[in-house]
Scaffold this active site. Structure first.
Site, PDB file in Angstrom:
ATOM      1  CG  ASP A 155     -20.946   5.615  -8.821  1.00  9.33           C
ATOM      2  OD1 ASP A 155     -21.096   6.371  -9.796  1.00  9.33           O
ATOM      3  OD2 ASP A 155     -20.511   6.004  -7.723  1.00  9.33           O
TER       4      ASP A 155
ATOM      5  CG  ASN B 219     -19.770   9.030   3.956  1.00  7.57           C
ATOM      6  OD1 ASN B 219     -19.126   9.204   2.929  1.00  7.57           O
ATOM      7  ND2 ASN B 219     -20.866   8.293   3.999  1.00  7.57           N
TER       8      ASN B 219
ATOM      9  CG  HIS C 138     -19.118   8.102  -0.326  1.00  4.82           C
ATOM     10  ND1 HIS C 138     -20.465   8.286  -0.158  1.00  4.82           N
ATOM     11  CD2 HIS C 138     -18.751   9.009  -1.258  1.00  4.82           C
ATOM     12  CE1 HIS C 138     -20.875   9.252  -0.959  1.00  4.82           C
ATOM     13  NE2 HIS C 138     -19.852   9.708  -1.633  1.00  4.82           N
TER      14      HIS C 138
ATOM     15  CD  GLU D 222     -22.221   5.794   1.125  1.00  4.21           C
ATOM     16  OE1 GLU D 222     -21.549   6.459   1.941  1.00  4.21           O
ATOM     17  OE2 GLU D 222     -22.835   6.313   0.165  1.00  4.21           O
TER      18      GLU D 222
HETATM   19  P1  PGA Z   1     -19.752  15.597  -5.175  1.00  6.83           P
HETATM   20  O1  PGA Z   1     -19.870  14.056  -4.797  1.00  6.83           O
HETATM   21  O2  PGA Z   1     -18.656  15.671  -6.189  1.00  6.83           O
HETATM   22  O3  PGA Z   1     -21.078  15.950  -5.769  1.00  6.83           O
HETATM   23  O4  PGA Z   1     -19.422  16.332  -3.930  1.00  6.83           O
HETATM   24  C1  PGA Z   1     -18.739  13.337  -4.459  1.00  6.83           C
HETATM   25  C2  PGA Z   1     -19.122  11.991  -3.895  1.00  6.83           C
HETATM   26  O5  PGA Z   1     -20.090  11.928  -3.109  1.00  6.83           O
HETATM   27  O6  PGA Z   1     -18.453  11.006  -4.214  1.00  6.83           O
END
Ligand code: PGA
Length: 267
Positions: free
Chosen positions: A67, A136, A138, A143
Site C-alpha cells: 500500500d 480492527n 484490517h 478497512e
Molecule cells: P503495525 O500495523 O504493524 O504497525 O501494528 C499493522 C497494520 O495496521 O496493518
C-alpha cells in the site's frame, strides 16, 4: 490456515524469515509482497542478516509494496516507499527494476492501479505476501467493510488513521486523506500468506480472524479461505485464542507424518 504461536516477537519474526528463506532456496526469483508498519521490521532485519551472512541473495527476487499514501512523494519520510527503502531495500541487493511500488502521486489513479495488478501478473504472481493486521482486523488498507474480492484501488483513510498520522506531519496540509492499497482479492491470489501479529492489542483481531465467521467486518477473516495462510503470532497476540493448545499440537506434529507412515509400512 496454520496457526503458529511463538514465545515472543523475536521468535515470531524468525519463523517468517525461516519460511521465506526456505522458499527462496527452492525458487531464487521469488516474488514477495511486502507490508509496512512496526510488525514486520524484525522480518526485514532477519532477511538483512541472512544477506550479510551470505545465506541469501536478493538479485533475482522481486518485491511489491502492499500500500501507499496518496498525495505524498516517495522521498517523504512518512511514505511507505521511504519506509521500505530505509528498513529493507537499501541494505540488500535488490535490483531496482525488481522493486515495484504504488505511486503516491500517480497521473491517473485507476490506470496506475490496473497497471500494478498487471505487473504482479507479469512476474508470475506473488509467492509470499507478508501482512500485519490492524486492531480492527484490517489487512493492507482494506478497512472493515472492504469488499472481500476487492482489487488494488484508492481508499479513504479512517478518521483514526488520519488522527494517528497527524503528529508525523509538520505541514498539516500534507496529512494524507487517501491511500492506495492492494485489494483483498489481490492479496488472496498470493501463493502463500504470512500474517504476523504481536502484542496483546492484536489479540482480539486475531481471535476474530481465526475463530470467528468470515466477514467483511474483519477483513483478515478471509484468510480462512486461503490454502496456504500462516498466521504467526506471539503469546500475547494469541492470548484470546480458544483452541491454542490444538494449534500447538498440530504445529509440533505436522512434520512427523512421513516418519509415521514409513514406520507403519515397515511393520
Ligand atoms: P503495525 O500495523 O504493524 O504497525 O501494528 C499493522 C497494520 O495496521 O496493518
Amino acid at each position: 490456515m496454520e496457526i503458529i504461536i511463538k514465545k515472543d516477537y523475536h521468535r515470531m519474526c524468525g519463523e517468517a524469515v525461516k519460511l521465506i528463506h526456505q522458499s527462496w532456496q527452492k525458487k531464487k526469483d521469488l516474488v514477495l509482497g511486502l507490508a509496512t508498519g512496526k510488525t514486520p521490521l524484525g522480518v526485514y532485519e532477519g532477511l538483512i542478516r541472512l544477506y550479510r551472512e551470505r545465506e541469501m541473495d536478493f538479485s533475482e527476487i522481486s518485491a511489491f509494496s502492499l500500500d501507499e499514501y496518496l498525495g505524498i512523494p516517495d522521498e517523504h519520510p512518512q511514505s511507505f516507499a521511504f519506509y521500505m527503502q530505509q528498513n529493507f531495500f537499501q541494505h540488500v541487493n535488490f535490483k531496482n527494476e525488481n522493486i515495484f511500488r504504488l505511486d503516491g502521486l500517480p497521473d491517473d489513479i485507476e490506470a496506475h492501479c490496473y497497471e500494478y495488478e498487471e505487473k504482479i501478473r507479469m512476474t508470475g504472481g506473488i509467492d509470499i505476501q507478508i501482512l500485519g493486521i490492524g486492531r480492527n482486523g484490517h489487512i493492507g488498507f482494506n478497512e472493515p467493510s472492504s469488499s472481500l474480492s476487492s482489487r488494488t484501488r484508492v481508499k479513504t483513510l479512517t478518521q483514526e488513521t488520519i488522527a494517528a498520522n497527524t503528529p508525523f506531519f509538520l505541514d498539516k496540509k500534507q496529512i494524507p486523506r487517501y491511500c492506495l492499497t492492494m485489494g483483498i482479492g489481490t492479496i488472496m491470489e498470493s501463493r502463500m500468506i504470512l500474517l504476523l501479529a504481536s502484542g496483546q492489542e492484536k489479540s482480539h483481531a486475531i481471535r476474530q480472524s481465526i475463530e470467528g465467521p468470515i466477514t467483511a467486518t474483519i477483513p483478515a477473516s478471509i484468510l480462512q479461505l486461503h490454502v496456504q495462510a500462516k498466521i504467526i503470532v506471539d503469546e500475547e497476540a494469541a492470548g484470546q485464542l480458544e483452541r491454542k493448545s490444538y494449534y500447538r499440537w498440530v504445529y509440533e506434529h505436522k512434520d512427523n507424518v512421513d516418519d509415521f507412515l514409513a514406520d507403519k509400512k515397515t511393520k
